[in-house]
Structure formats: C-alpha cells, structure tokens
Scaffold this motif. Structure first.
Motif: not given
Length: 108
Positions: A1-26
């Motif tokens: 399963m993968r998220a379809k959203a282009a970005g995500a909101a930071c858990s610290g400041c809630r600012r949206r980011s589109l810059r992917v740093h890494a990927r991993y599996q949970r």
C-alpha cells in the motif's frame, strides 16, 4: 500500500513539504479476518521539512486511520486490545477468554 498524496505536513510545524528524503517499508498488524492474522505492508516516504526553523528536519508521512507515529499496530487493533485489557475480570480462565464486542478469541 502507498499513499497517493504528493506531499505531507510536517509533524513539527505542520508546513507542507514535497521534498522526499527517503523511502522505507512498514509492517502493521491489523484486526484478524476469518480467524487469520492480517499484516498490512505500507510503503512510506520520509520528507525533508521545508521550514528551516523547524526542529523536525525530516518526518514520515502518516495515513489517517491506518498509521500513527512509531506504531506497529493499526488504530482499530490497538483499540480492540485496549478494550480486552481494560474490561476483562482477572478471575476468568486465561485459556478461555472471549470478547463478544470484537468477536475474537484471546489466548494467553
């Protein structure tokens, strides 16, 4: 399963980011289905926070209702296990416990 959203909101400041740093599996445990264990595999992205003043430099995307930070269980399974732990009298035979609310047999 993968998220379809282009970005995500930071858990610290809630600012949206589109810059992917890494990927991993949970791998998350979920409620049993048909008497069998269910394991949900989620491909998660880590994002770089766009706010230079934010203390949270990277953060993982969360899928509402499915993932929570650092959890290895889905929220429905966590809720079911909490109900079992809080509502069962200690005098029951541990080998024959049955919770009628979630209709799942529990063995110790």
């Amino acid at each position: 399963m993968r998220a379809k959203a282009a970005g995500a909101a930071c858990s610290g400041c809630r600012r949206r980011s589109l810059r992917v740093h890494a990927r991993y599996q949970r791998q998350l445990a979920d409620l049993p289905f048909g008497g069998r264990r269910v394991r949900v595999v989620v491909h998660v992205r880590r994002f770089k926070c766009a706010n230079s003043r934010c203390a949270q430099s990277t953060f993982s995307e969360q899928i509402p209702g499915l993932t929570t930070p650092f959890a290895r269980r889905t929220p429905p399974l966590t809720k079911a296990l909490t109900n079992v732990a809080l509502h069962w009298p200690a005098v029951l035979d541990p080998g024959s416990r049955h919770d009628s609310r979630c209709r799942a047999a529990v063995t110790c």
